[in-house]
Design a protein around this motif. Structure first.
Motif, mmCIF file in Angstrom:
data_model
loop_
_atom_site.group_PDB
_atom_site.id
_atom_site.type_symbol
_atom_site.label_atom_id
_atom_site.label_comp_id
_atom_site.label_asym_id
_atom_site.label_seq_id
_atom_site.Cartn_x
_atom_site.Cartn_y
_atom_site.Cartn_z
ATOM 1 N N VAL A 56 -28.310 -17.337 -25.119
ATOM 2 C CA VAL A 56 -29.502 -18.102 -25.512
ATOM 3 C C VAL A 56 -30.163 -17.371 -26.675
ATOM 4 O O VAL A 56 -30.457 -16.178 -26.579
ATOM 5 C CB VAL A 56 -30.486 -18.250 -24.334
ATOM 6 N N LEU A 62 -29.408 -22.797 -26.157
ATOM 7 C CA LEU A 62 -28.104 -22.347 -25.693
ATOM 8 C C LEU A 62 -27.128 -22.373 -26.856
ATOM 9 O O LEU A 62 -26.942 -23.392 -27.505
ATOM 10 C CB LEU A 62 -27.598 -23.247 -24.561
ATOM 11 N N ASP A 275 -31.989 -11.382 -23.465
ATOM 12 C CA ASP A 275 -31.438 -12.684 -23.064
ATOM 13 C C ASP A 275 -31.045 -12.578 -21.599
ATOM 14 O O ASP A 275 -29.967 -12.092 -21.259
ATOM 15 C CB ASP A 275 -30.222 -13.016 -23.935
ATOM 16 N N TYR A 339 -36.039 -22.200 -22.893
ATOM 17 C CA TYR A 339 -34.711 -22.655 -22.484
ATOM 18 C C TYR A 339 -34.801 -23.519 -21.221
ATOM 19 O O TYR A 339 -34.225 -24.612 -21.160
ATOM 20 C CB TYR A 339 -33.810 -21.448 -22.244
#
Length: 418
Positions: A56, A62, A275, A339
């Motif tokens: 990500v 993504l 991440d 995300y």
């Protein structure tokens, strides 16, 4: 096995042929089996991917599989949705704890606190990748990981208020006491892994350290012992760019800290330490490989210590504000929130619920760490040896006599007529 001098060159042919007997004979049985399963050379199994694994990006998007840094034998599946939501919740709690503890230090209710603000993704992933039967050995900066492993918040912070004990039972939680001496916890981790292997127990040990620890002799001894005895240990290096005030460039000129693994005969990997998706993917697989008997592994996470080393440190003396600002944009918390929101896994109500839980933990810390602790001076002698030495008995008796005389004197002063 041969290690080519141009191992970072694009054309070295990773994954283009299966390993032959001459290559995998240097690996223990299960590790050699892993090499054959991945269909790559022993060299490519042991060396980290050319680029740190990132799933990500900074904007919370993504990345396409081809852009994640993965190569044959270094490919990682996306963690499940439930695992990601749990990780985000622990991130939010961890950030609130870091900020609350920094405030408690300023108020004098904690003696010191090494904040992991900005490193929470590493902390959370380290705890969540382990099964209940596994062990974790943290550093002094890993309080968020300790809490995510299930240790009560007050217990996790007891050591920072200056108490005589670590605050929790390591055996109950399978979490070593947070270690202030640099790198000694790696030796403890290897010892536990060795004992578990001798007993035939299904145990994986995660040993946490920072980039500065890789310059210590204990680091070499721990990795070498784990490799020689083929132990199920994952050495998790949180490379936050500084060993207190010493930048990484003044500590090592290796291509990366993960490249150190090959010198011990173990596999190494690099991952974006901000991440949490990539961290979970890499550490989950590392735990699986170790549990299957592939031996020890080294994982280096690239992250950053946003705040000072501790409240006693002046970070402005060795780094610039502009450098810190560059890492603000890579914040693991905001990245994960974007995300999950974009994927429809997190809405305003869910985020509010998580924030409320984090605030409850902060309230617990304020209340618990604000209470006065009753101190028994005889504790100085009670927990040194199971059978006290004559010297300790003598010292204990002297202290008891002194305390009794002080108490008698205070009592007589109170009862004296005015």
């Amino acid at each position: 096995m041969t290690i080519s001098a141009d191992h970072t060159a694009p054309g070295r042919g990773r994954g283009q042929h299966a390993p032959g007997q001459a290559e995998d004979k240097y690996l223990a049985g299960a590790a050699a089996a892993a090499v054959r399963k991945f269909g790559i050379t022993a060299e490519d199994y042991m060396l980290p991917a050319r680029h740190p694994i990132q799933m990500v990006d900074q904007g919370g998007n993504l990345k396409h599989h081809s852009e994640q840094g993965a190569e044959p034998g270094h490919e990682y599946p996306l963690p499940g949705d439930d695992e990601l939501i749990n990780a985000y919740e622990q991130l939010v709690v961890g950030r609130r704890v870091n900020d609350q503890n920094s405030a408690l230090v300023r108020q004098g209710r904690m003696a010191v606190y090494p904040s992991s603000h900005g490193q929470e993704a590493c902390q959370v992933a380290a705890a969540l990748c382990l099964a209940e039967c596994d062990w974790m050995f943290p550093t002094y900066r890993d309080a968020v990981a300790v809490m995510a492993r299930g240790v009560d918040p007050i217990g996790a912070m007891t050591i920072f208020r200056g108490d005589w004990h670590g605050g929790y039972d390591p055996l109950e939680h399978k979490v070593g006491i947070q270690c202030t001496p640099l790198t000694t916890q790696l030796l403890h981790a290897v010892g536990v892994a060795h004992a578990a292997k001798l007993r035939g127990e299904d145990t994986v040990v995660l040993a946490m350290c920072g980039d500065g620890a890789t310059s210590e002799g204990d680091f070499h001894e721990a990795l070498n012992f784990a490799a020689v005895f083929h132990l199920p240990v994952i050495f998790f290096v949180q490379n936050n760019q500084y060993a207190i005030s010493v930048p990484l460039a003044h500590q090592s000129v290796a291509p990366s800290l993960a490249h150190k693994a090959v010198g011990y005969g173990m596999a190494g990997e690099r991952v974006d330490g901000n991440d949490v998706v990539a961290l979970l993917a890499v550490l989950d697989r590392a735990v699986k490989l170790a549990r299957e008997g592939s031996g020890p592994l080294l994982v280096e996470a690239h992250t950053y210590r946003m705040q000072a080393h501790t409240n006693a440190d002046d970070a402005s003396r060795y780094r610039q504000d502009t450098e810190v600002a560059q890492w603000v944009a890579r914040d693991p918390l905001t990245r994960m929130k974007r995300y999950l929101t974009d994927r429809g896994l997190l809405d305003d109500d869910g985020d509010a619920r998580i924030a409320e839980k984090a605030e409850a933990v902060a309230t617990q810390l304020r209340t618990g760490l604000g209470e006065e602790v009753r101190v028994d001076p005889q504790d100085l002698f009670k927990y040194v040896f199971s059978n006290p030495t004559p010297q300790l008995k003598e010292q204990s008796a002297l202290l008891a006599d002194e305390l009794a005389r002080d108490a008698a004197g205070a009592s007589s002063e109170t009862e004296a007529p005015k």
